[in-house]
Motif scaffolding. Sequence first.
Motif, short mmCIF file in Angstrom:
data_model
loop_
_atom_site.label_atom_id
_atom_site.label_comp_id
_atom_site.label_asym_id
_atom_site.label_seq_id
_atom_site.Cartn_x
_atom_site.Cartn_y
_atom_site.Cartn_z
N LYS A 1 -37.01 59.92 -30.98
CA LYS A 1 -38.44 59.96 -30.66
C LYS A 1 -38.69 60.73 -29.36
CE LYS A 1 -39.52 55.62 -32.91
NZ LYS A 1 -40.03 54.28 -32.78
N GLN A 42 -39.28 60.98 -25.93
CA GLN A 42 -39.02 60.03 -24.84
C GLN A 42 -39.20 60.73 -23.50
OE1 GLN A 42 -35.19 58.13 -25.18
NE2 GLN A 42 -35.62 56.67 -23.57
N TYR A 55 -41.93 56.28 -23.85
CA TYR A 55 -42.12 57.12 -25.03
C TYR A 55 -43.55 57.64 -25.07
CZ TYR A 55 -37.74 55.11 -26.55
OH TYR A 55 -36.43 54.75 -26.61
N TYR A 100 -41.85 64.84 -32.50
CA TYR A 100 -40.54 64.58 -31.88
C TYR A 100 -39.80 65.88 -31.54
CZ TYR A 100 -41.10 59.85 -33.85
OH TYR A 100 -41.57 58.61 -34.20
#
Length: 194
Positions: A118, A120, A135, A163
Amino acid sequence: MKFLFFILLFPSILFSQNSVNPNVNAFIDSLDSKINYFFVEKTHPGLIVGIKKEYIKYECIKADYYLSTDLYWEDLNLKSWKKSFYSCSDDNSIETNSEYLNFAEKHFETIRNEEVLKYQTKKDSVVGDIIYGGYKIKNHQATKNYVFRINSEMNSKNFEDFYLTTEGDNINFDHNQNLRLIELHNLILNQKSE
């Protein structure tokens, strides 16, 4: 209780390796069981698409998102094919470059074992028994679901397009860009832009 837990997980596992579009599943079922294939299913939440009546081939799939699927396979005569499916129709199969399926076959084991991380913004920190992470999320992002059947083994991987981006603070950007799955994804994107 363990048995109940398994029953609850099983439908999500099964669903992830099938298309949302029943016409894709029916087409795949018509292929010889020895044939390797993969498809990428793209969902676009909240997208409004106009469809001309003459392009509607079957009852439209009712969903809160626009859906399209590209299926890649090699027939028993070693010809490579692509077929695209949409919410209400599909295109004729077209002969295509073998590099997409060849890449998936060559790197299948690696793809099975890697994960798209993801978006981050900072490393996780642990305080007591709690893990805190930073996140970044965006609503209504396009999602990709890759499903592979290579040598009778099934695997699926999904991720949001977000992402793969960075606004200068995605610490997982380099990791994601170095995945074989994303290399395949980029091969397909480059093919469409040519």
